[in-house]
Write an enzyme that holds these catalytic residues in place. Structure first.
Site, PDB file in Angstrom:
ATOM      1  N   ASP A   1     -78.978  -3.801  64.360  1.00 51.72           N
ATOM      2  CA  ASP A   1     -78.439  -3.634  63.097  1.00 51.72           C
ATOM      3  C   ASP A   1     -78.775  -5.039  62.397  1.00 51.72           C
ATOM      4  O   ASP A   1     -78.425  -6.093  63.077  1.00 51.72           O
ATOM      5  CB  ASP A   1     -76.725  -3.508  63.572  1.00 51.72           C
ATOM      6  CG  ASP A   1     -76.264  -3.345  62.376  1.00 51.72           C
ATOM      7  OD1 ASP A   1     -75.530  -2.151  62.115  1.00 51.72           O
ATOM      8  OD2 ASP A   1     -75.958  -3.983  61.335  1.00 51.72           O
ATOM      9  N   SER A   2     -78.926  -4.965  61.218  1.00 52.47           N
ATOM     10  CA  SER A   2     -79.422  -6.262  60.393  1.00 52.47           C
ATOM     11  C   SER A   2     -78.093  -7.277  60.520  1.00 52.47           C
ATOM     12  O   SER A   2     -78.399  -8.381  59.931  1.00 52.47           O
ATOM     13  CB  SER A   2     -79.912  -5.939  59.219  1.00 52.47           C
ATOM     14  OG  SER A   2     -79.001  -5.494  57.977  1.00 52.47           O
ATOM     15  N   SER A   3     -77.043  -6.910  60.681  1.00 54.04           N
ATOM     16  CA  SER A   3     -75.993  -7.855  60.474  1.00 54.04           C
ATOM     17  C   SER A   3     -76.213  -8.824  61.645  1.00 54.04           C
ATOM     18  O   SER A   3     -75.710  -9.866  61.782  1.00 54.04           O
ATOM     19  CB  SER A   3     -74.653  -7.199  60.877  1.00 54.04           C
ATOM     20  OG  SER A   3     -74.620  -6.385  61.555  1.00 54.04           O
TER      21      SER A   3
ATOM     22  N   THR B   1     -79.813  -2.507  55.926  1.00 52.44           N
ATOM     23  CA  THR B   1     -79.476  -2.967  54.511  1.00 52.44           C
ATOM     24  C   THR B   1     -78.701  -4.162  54.330  1.00 52.44           C
ATOM     25  O   THR B   1     -78.553  -5.011  53.570  1.00 52.44           O
ATOM     26  CB  THR B   1     -78.956  -1.801  53.607  1.00 52.44           C
ATOM     27  OG1 THR B   1     -77.954  -1.480  54.155  1.00 52.44           O
ATOM     28  CG2 THR B   1     -79.918  -0.647  53.670  1.00 52.44           C
ATOM     29  N   ASP B   2     -77.821  -4.234  55.711  1.00 54.07           N
ATOM     30  CA  ASP B   2     -76.633  -5.539  55.386  1.00 54.07           C
ATOM     31  C   ASP B   2     -77.249  -6.756  55.082  1.00 54.07           C
ATOM     32  O   ASP B   2     -76.812  -7.493  54.256  1.00 54.07           O
ATOM     33  CB  ASP B   2     -75.685  -5.467  56.749  1.00 54.07           C
ATOM     34  CG  ASP B   2     -74.940  -4.263  56.734  1.00 54.07           C
ATOM     35  OD1 ASP B   2     -74.925  -3.541  55.702  1.00 54.07           O
ATOM     36  OD2 ASP B   2     -74.310  -4.080  57.809  1.00 54.07           O
TER      37      ASP B   2
ATOM     38  N   THR C   1     -80.218   1.131  59.779  1.00 52.29           N
ATOM     39  CA  THR C   1     -79.656   2.571  59.456  1.00 52.29           C
ATOM     40  C   THR C   1     -80.961   3.673  59.744  1.00 52.29           C
ATOM     41  O   THR C   1     -80.870   4.584  60.327  1.00 52.29           O
ATOM     42  CB  THR C   1     -78.764   2.679  58.511  1.00 52.29           C
ATOM     43  OG1 THR C   1     -77.763   2.077  58.615  1.00 52.29           O
ATOM     44  CG2 THR C   1     -78.580   4.149  58.074  1.00 52.29           C
TER      45      THR C   1
END
Ligand code: ASN
Length: 567
Positions: free
Chosen positions: A105-107, A137-138, A29
């Site tokens: 996106d860290s996912s 952050t995920d 993000t």
């Protein structure tokens, strides 16, 4: 005032005007922009965001000649850097943002991404003082945990951060999180993989994401923060900081076995067949079992659940018991927990699921690991990821500033005199962080030991976790001082412990190397073969005999560094 409050300038030599930090951007993000399909990562974070913000850019346009970054594939490229304005500690942080080819996106980050981060840190280790990793952050707590195991004998700060709102949004947590990370990385020698978020610095492998959108997104439920930023200052709890205590170089291990581990959360009514179905997965080697409370699971009718687990353990699968609770640890105090323990399930104590899963994947990939060795190592702390309850907690009384100065001065004398017993005696009565504390001229005990006669004292400090990377007020590392004092064994020992010359020392070192090439080759200036090195060494020892008075000068230097000579 508390000790930590007094000690917040500890390890900072303010006369070093700037420290150099590599920011590794993986996505998340923090760098995202709006798009028709929702927030997506955007490129060129340094220019589009940081260059326009006065807190991240003092406008001084540092020269690009020094700014080399090596990517994970080993290719070198020049990148422009920026400087923050001076901090309250009178130091600027110069940084370069290095972006991964694919921002995620860290996912979607997995062990391939962890390996790329570890490799990038490794490839740039001697070029920068510290590393900040920007990440979504995920899955941030997983990456922190994985890196803490992958980076072995880490001697420099690695701080991961991200944000809940993008840097380009009007109200965001991105700038404070990044600025706080940069200040900690650029000022404090905390050689751990850490997570900085919402004004707190946590040990990375103790963290977990606790909020989906609050700015206080992370917590470290079983370990207090290593540092807290309050009213413009950062208070470090030095007693908690882990430091490497073996004579080894920094190295990385990138081949975690993440494909043969799984995680299963127990729930009321879970059937033994479900657990068995997971345990029968082809290739499965390890399972994290998230249990109730202090580590309890339903035994099932006729102990069916326990039998399923016991038979998997007999097949060589390692099963780790982790509590679903946020705080507290797994212990066999209740009968169901004891049954699991007797069946061979390993008590994961107070590890988070993130730490347990990544540690298991790390241990499974170690050469020669066996289910027994893995079970043993899962129960002991490797990087401070669990609280070992047999460990005696020994706290020294808090000491004031004058006590600290007295200890450092006394240490200086004992080191200069080569009195190992006295050094040990002094350390026994002091806080453990004194090994990295510095005197008025920025010299740590290792700076003094690096130029003093006793190799054993130098080794002793290294084994106590003293840093080889701190620089004194003149910007010198212990390695530079040992090479200048022509102490070959000291240079070799420091190099074995991961020491290298700082980028700012290289030009002077290269000049010195023209006169004494052998010792400076050992210190890392100029690529030399062993044969060349031997020749240079023998030439230098001849020169040494001719200049035997140099020892007197060196002795004088040591006395000067230790303070005025005792009566
Ligand atoms: N706050 C964030 O960074 C969430 C985002 N989905 C990520 O992990 O990349």
């Amino acid at each position: 005032m508390s000790q930590t409050a007094k000690m917040d300038t500890h390890h900072i030599s303010s006369s070093i005007p700037e420290s150099q930090v590599l920011i590794i951007m993986t996505g998340g993000t923090i760098c995202m922009q709006r798009s028709p399909s929702g927030f997506i990562p955007a490129r060129d974070f340094q220019q589009t965001c940081l260059a326009k913000m006065p807190i991240f850019n003092d406008g001084s346009r540092p020269s690009v000649s020094m700014d080399v970054v090596v990517n994970a594939a080993g290719e070198k490229r020049k990148y422009a850097s920026l400087r923050t304005p001076p901090s309250l500690y009178d130091r600027q942080v110069r940084y370069t943002v290095f972006e991964f080819e694919e921002l995620l996106d860290s996912s979607s980050i997995d062990s391939k991404g962890w390996a790329e981060i570890a490799q990038t840190i490794y490839n740039n280790y001697t070029l920068f003082d510290a590393f900040v990793v920007l990440h979504g952050t995920d899955s941030l707590a997983y990456t922190c945990s994985a890196l803490s195991f992958m980076l072995q004998n880490l001697g420099k700060p690695v701080i991961l951060t991200g944000s809940q709102a993008p840097m380009l949004e009007l109200q965001n947590d991105a700038s404070d999180n990044l600025l706080g990370s940069l200040v900690v990385a650029g000022h404090f020698m905390i050689p751990e993989v850490c997570l900085y978020f919402n004004y707190k610095l946590f040990r990375g492998n103790r963290t977990t994401k606790v909020a989906a959108s609050d700015f206080a997104a992370f917590d470290s439920p079983n370990a207090p923060p290593l540092a807290v930023t309050t009213s413009m200052r950062t208070q470090v709890n030095w007693d908690l900081v882990h430091r490497p205590t073996s004579i080894e170089n920094f190295s990385i291990r990138t081949n975690l076995d993440t494909t043969n581990v799984a995680c299963l959360r127990i729930f009321p009514g879970i059937k033994p067949e479900m657990v068995d179905a997971v345990l029968q997965l082809k290739g499965l080697r390890g399972l994290i079992l998230e249990t109730f409370g202090a580590g309890n699971a339903p035994g099932g009718r006729d102990n069916a659940m326990t039998n399923v687990l016991a038979s998997a353990i007999q097949r060589g699968i390692v099963i780790i018991n982790i509590t679903q609770c946020l705080t507290g640890h797994v212990s066999p105090v209740y009968a169901p927990g004891m049954t699991l323990f007797r069946a061979g399930v390993v008590a994961g104590q107070d590890m988070t699921t993130e730490a347990a899963l990544t540690k298991l994947a790390y241990l499974l990939a170690l050469p020669d690991s066996t289910p027994e060795s893995i079970a043993r190592d899962m129960a002991i702390p490797l990087r401070g990821e669990l609280t070992s309850h047999s460990q005696t907690v020994f706290r020294h009384p808090e000491g004031g500033l004058s006590e600290r100065t007295t200890t450092l001065t006394a240490l200086g004398y004992a080191i200069a005199k080569g009195d190992l017993e006295k050094v040990k005696d002094l350390l026994r009565g002091a806080n453990n962080w004194v090994v990295n504390d510095s005197d008025y001229s920025g010299n740590t005990p290792v700076h003094i030991a690096a130029q003093s006669p006793s190799l054993e004292i130098l080794r002793y400090f290294l084994l106590q976790g003293a840093s080889v990377h701190l620089r004194n007020s003149a910007g010198r590392t212990p390695l530079f001082l040992a090479a200048s004092a022509s102490l070959t064994d000291h240079v070799v020992l420091l190099r074995k412990s991961g020491a290298h010359l700082h980028a700012d020392e290289r030009a002077v070192a290269e000049m010195q190397a023209r006169r004494r090439p052998g010792i400076w080759a050992l210190a890392g200036v100029g690529a030399r073969t062993m044969k060349e090195r031997d020749e240079l060494d023998s030439r230098e020892s001849l020169e040494d005999n001719e200049h035997s008075s140099s020892n007197a000068g060196w002795n004088r230097n040591v006395q000067a560094m230790a303070g005025s000579a005792p009566a």
